[in-house]
Design a protein around this motif. Sequence first.
Motif, PDB file in Angstrom:
ATOM      1  N   GLU A 148       7.113 -13.405 -69.032  1.00 14.46           N
ATOM      2  CA  GLU A 148       6.813 -12.027 -69.414  1.00 14.46           C
ATOM      3  C   GLU A 148       7.226 -11.806 -70.862  1.00 14.46           C
ATOM      4  O   GLU A 148       8.321 -12.196 -71.274  1.00 14.46           O
ATOM      5  CB  GLU A 148       7.573 -11.063 -68.486  1.00 14.46           C
ATOM      6  CG  GLU A 148       7.011  -9.650 -68.420  1.00 14.46           C
ATOM      7  CD  GLU A 148       7.366  -8.820 -69.635  1.00 14.46           C
ATOM      8  OE1 GLU A 148       6.567  -7.951 -69.996  1.00 14.46           O
ATOM      9  OE2 GLU A 148       8.449  -9.028 -70.235  1.00 14.46           O
TER      10      GLU A 148
ATOM     11  N   ARG B  53       9.540  -5.764 -70.260  1.00 17.30           N
ATOM     12  CA  ARG B  53       9.600  -4.754 -69.208  1.00 17.30           C
ATOM     13  C   ARG B  53       9.146  -5.373 -67.893  1.00 17.30           C
ATOM     14  O   ARG B  53       8.413  -6.361 -67.868  1.00 17.30           O
ATOM     15  CB  ARG B  53       8.701  -3.558 -69.546  1.00 17.30           C
ATOM     16  CG  ARG B  53       7.220  -3.896 -69.706  1.00 17.30           C
ATOM     17  CD  ARG B  53       6.404  -2.640 -69.989  1.00 17.30           C
ATOM     18  NE  ARG B  53       5.007  -2.914 -70.292  1.00 17.30           N
ATOM     19  CZ  ARG B  53       4.064  -3.097 -69.373  1.00 17.30           C
ATOM     20  NH1 ARG B  53       4.372  -3.055 -68.100  1.00 17.30           N
ATOM     21  NH2 ARG B  53       2.809  -3.329 -69.745  1.00 17.30           N
ATOM     22  N   GLN B  54       9.608  -4.793 -66.801  1.00 12.90           N
ATOM     23  CA  GLN B  54       9.218  -5.309 -65.491  1.00 12.90           C
ATOM     24  C   GLN B  54       7.737  -5.064 -65.248  1.00 12.90           C
ATOM     25  O   GLN B  54       7.245  -3.958 -65.442  1.00 12.90           O
ATOM     26  CB  GLN B  54      10.047  -4.638 -64.394  1.00 12.90           C
ATOM     27  CG  GLN B  54       9.688  -5.118 -62.992  1.00 12.90           C
ATOM     28  CD  GLN B  54      10.609  -4.549 -61.935  1.00 12.90           C
ATOM     29  OE1 GLN B  54      11.746  -4.947 -61.806  1.00 12.90           O
ATOM     30  NE2 GLN B  54      10.107  -3.594 -61.167  1.00 12.90           N
ATOM     31  N   GLN B  55       7.042  -6.104 -64.809  1.00 17.18           N
ATOM     32  CA  GLN B  55       5.627  -5.953 -64.490  1.00 17.18           C
ATOM     33  C   GLN B  55       5.192  -7.089 -63.580  1.00 17.18           C
ATOM     34  O   GLN B  55       5.834  -8.141 -63.499  1.00 17.18           O
ATOM     35  CB  GLN B  55       4.766  -5.941 -65.753  1.00 17.18           C
ATOM     36  CG  GLN B  55       4.820  -7.213 -66.582  1.00 17.18           C
ATOM     37  CD  GLN B  55       3.791  -7.222 -67.703  1.00 17.18           C
ATOM     38  OE1 GLN B  55       2.654  -6.809 -67.514  1.00 17.18           O
ATOM     39  NE2 GLN B  55       4.188  -7.674 -68.880  1.00 17.18           N
TER      40      GLN B  55
ATOM     41  N   SER C   3      10.906  -9.479 -64.249  1.00 21.55           N
ATOM     42  CA  SER C   3      11.680  -8.548 -65.054  1.00 21.55           C
ATOM     43  C   SER C   3      11.340  -8.759 -66.521  1.00 21.55           C
ATOM     44  O   SER C   3      10.589  -9.681 -66.872  1.00 21.55           O
ATOM     45  CB  SER C   3      13.175  -8.785 -64.821  1.00 21.55           C
ATOM     46  OG  SER C   3      13.518 -10.132 -65.153  1.00 21.55           O
ATOM     47  N   GLY C   4      11.865  -7.916 -67.396  1.00 24.73           N
ATOM     48  CA  GLY C   4      11.583  -8.055 -68.820  1.00 24.73           C
ATOM     49  C   GLY C   4      11.970  -9.415 -69.343  1.00 24.73           C
ATOM     50  O   GLY C   4      13.106  -9.855 -69.162  1.00 24.73           O
TER      51      GLY C   4
END
Length: 231
Positions: free
Chosen positions: A47, A51-53, A93-94
């Motif tokens: 990632e 940011r969480q995605q 997570s980020g």
Amino acid sequence: GDGGATLVSLIDAAKAAGKFDLGKAEALVAVVTLYEKPQRLAVGLLELLGRQQTISVPLGQLGLAQDAVFAGYDLTTDTFQGPLTGALSRLLSGNGLALVALGQAGAEPFLLSTSHSASGAEPDLGEVQWDAQRKVLSGASSVVGDEKYELRLFAPPEPVRLVAETASVSPPDKEAGITTDLMQTRQWLRVFLRSPKAQQVKWQVTFAEKPARRAEEVAVKLSATALSARR
């Protein structure tokens, strides 16, 4: 991301020779070879936006059969993944990383990874073979002394359910003090080896055929997309 991440493969980035704008990417994707025999691929996801995605990658973009069913094992979280079809999706997570070993499900059990697959050391696994007549999966592994070594396997739940009955090592290895243990939860199987010294160990897992469970008794069907953590 949740709405469809902008993905950049490491191969494309390398071909671009510095001209590729990573500022537009939400994640990096890489396909690596864990083992040659049997060939076992792993997909790395990183990632980039901090940011969480959820990162979702169509299997076809990875060179895999888009409509086939796959079993997976996430080496970063020590969890089995799937069965899955269509796409590989992971919540990161980020700046988080996932490394997921994938294998196409069929009628035979197979090894997804070992506890040393991502260690960066010399390959620990020799050729793995399936004896359909004896229902035995066998191989050889280089283990470290006085350290638990783990095999992570997928055992098909349908059309015939394969259940592991025993995990064993060769007579010389047994005499050398190598011990075995196994744990199976539905189609997911862990086999543990422990040796008093560093050496190559010849192991085998013997399976028995059982009737496939009725659909209403099974929490995860082979044709469904789901996540399964260690239990």
